[in-house]
Design a protein around this motif. Sequence first.
Motif, short mmCIF file in Angstrom:
data_model
loop_
_atom_site.label_atom_id
_atom_site.label_comp_id
_atom_site.label_asym_id
_atom_site.label_seq_id
_atom_site.Cartn_x
_atom_site.Cartn_y
_atom_site.Cartn_z
N SER A 1 -4.81 0.47 -10.04
CA SER A 1 -5.37 1.36 -11.04
C SER A 1 -4.33 2.38 -11.47
N LEU A 2 -4.48 2.90 -12.66
CA LEU A 2 -3.62 3.99 -13.11
C LEU A 2 -4.32 5.34 -12.99
N GLU A 3 -5.54 5.34 -12.43
CA GLU A 3 -6.25 6.60 -12.22
C GLU A 3 -5.77 7.29 -10.95
N LYS A 4 -5.50 6.53 -9.92
CA LYS A 4 -4.90 7.03 -8.68
C LYS A 4 -3.93 5.95 -8.23
N LEU A 5 -2.67 6.32 -8.16
CA LEU A 5 -1.63 5.35 -7.83
C LEU A 5 -1.60 5.10 -6.33
N VAL A 6 -1.95 3.87 -5.96
CA VAL A 6 -1.84 3.42 -4.58
C VAL A 6 -1.10 2.09 -4.62
N ALA A 7 0.02 2.03 -3.93
CA ALA A 7 0.83 0.81 -3.98
C ALA A 7 0.09 -0.34 -3.31
N ARG A 8 -0.18 -1.39 -4.07
CA ARG A 8 -0.79 -2.59 -3.49
C ARG A 8 0.30 -3.52 -2.99
N GLU A 9 1.36 -3.69 -3.79
CA GLU A 9 2.48 -4.53 -3.40
C GLU A 9 3.77 -3.86 -3.82
N VAL A 10 4.82 -4.09 -3.02
CA VAL A 10 6.14 -3.55 -3.32
C VAL A 10 7.15 -4.69 -3.27
N TYR A 11 7.94 -4.78 -4.32
CA TYR A 11 8.99 -5.79 -4.42
C TYR A 11 10.33 -5.07 -4.50
N VAL A 12 11.29 -5.53 -3.75
CA VAL A 12 12.65 -4.98 -3.80
C VAL A 12 13.60 -6.14 -4.03
N GLY A 13 14.38 -6.05 -5.09
CA GLY A 13 15.28 -7.14 -5.43
C GLY A 13 14.54 -8.44 -5.68
N GLY A 14 13.31 -8.34 -6.16
CA GLY A 14 12.51 -9.52 -6.45
C GLY A 14 11.76 -10.10 -5.27
N GLU A 15 11.95 -9.54 -4.08
CA GLU A 15 11.30 -10.04 -2.88
C GLU A 15 10.15 -9.13 -2.49
N ARG A 16 8.97 -9.71 -2.24
CA ARG A 16 7.81 -8.92 -1.82
C ARG A 16 8.02 -8.44 -0.39
N LEU A 17 8.07 -7.11 -0.23
CA LEU A 17 8.33 -6.53 1.09
C LEU A 17 7.13 -5.85 1.70
N ALA A 18 6.14 -5.48 0.87
CA ALA A 18 4.97 -4.79 1.41
C ALA A 18 3.74 -5.22 0.65
N HIS A 19 2.62 -5.23 1.36
CA HIS A 19 1.33 -5.56 0.77
C HIS A 19 0.28 -4.70 1.46
N ALA A 20 -0.58 -4.06 0.66
CA ALA A 20 -1.69 -3.25 1.17
C ALA A 20 -1.23 -2.22 2.22
N GLY A 21 -0.11 -1.59 1.96
CA GLY A 21 0.36 -0.53 2.84
C GLY A 21 1.09 -0.97 4.09
N ARG A 22 1.39 -2.26 4.20
CA ARG A 22 2.08 -2.75 5.40
C ARG A 22 3.32 -3.53 5.01
N LEU A 23 4.38 -3.30 5.79
CA LEU A 23 5.60 -4.08 5.59
C LEU A 23 5.35 -5.52 6.00
N LEU A 24 5.89 -6.44 5.24
CA LEU A 24 5.73 -7.85 5.56
C LEU A 24 6.81 -8.35 6.52
N LYS A 25 7.95 -7.65 6.56
CA LYS A 25 8.98 -7.95 7.53
C LYS A 25 9.78 -6.67 7.75
N PRO A 26 10.45 -6.55 8.88
CA PRO A 26 11.18 -5.33 9.16
C PRO A 26 12.32 -5.11 8.15
N ILE A 27 12.62 -3.84 7.94
CA ILE A 27 13.73 -3.49 7.05
C ILE A 27 15.02 -3.56 7.87
#
Length: 186
Positions: free
Chosen positions: A156-182
């Motif tokens: 939503s654009l009413e309250k920004l909460v990151a659902r997914e995060v991509y870095v360099g085209g790779e999905r690194l986080a979903h629903a507030g959790r890292l998918l693999k260690p940094i």
Amino acid sequence: HGSKRMQEIVQAGLNSGKLIEGHARGLSGADLQAYLAAGVTSDHELTSAGALEKLRAGLTIEIRGSHPYLLPDIVAALKTLPHLSSQITVCTDDVPPDMLLEKGGIIALLNLLIEHGLPAVDALRFATLNAALRLQRHDLGLIAAGRRADLVVFDSLEKLVAREVYVGGERLAHAGRLLKPIAPAT
């Protein structure tokens, strides 16, 4: 105030091609103009009236979250403008690490700006395209060919909460959790 030492520091930065970031609290009129003439091109010491004067003078303004009591007036002042300049960005100056962990950094600031009436698309532009332009990072700021694929997906654009995060085209986080260690910095 014409300090020889500060003039030498600013000149060394300019000579090396660096951006000169300022702290122009309370400067206006001729003093502000002299500050810009010395080579300073941005400021994060803002009040509502000062922000508009600084924008009109040509400074990039950096709205920060460490003084949230100023945000309602700054948003109200920005909303009086006919359009929002690409010279408006955000920063997290003076936000302690524990607060960053607890509340978040830029995303927390963006949510405060939205709560105070700034349209989400403008707040997001301040943090993405405008910031990339300011920092002269031509690989960031847009979703386009030749740019880094660093993306955040919101529900939503009413309250920004990151659902997914991509870095360099790779999905690194979903629903507030890292998918693999940094990986550690090298």
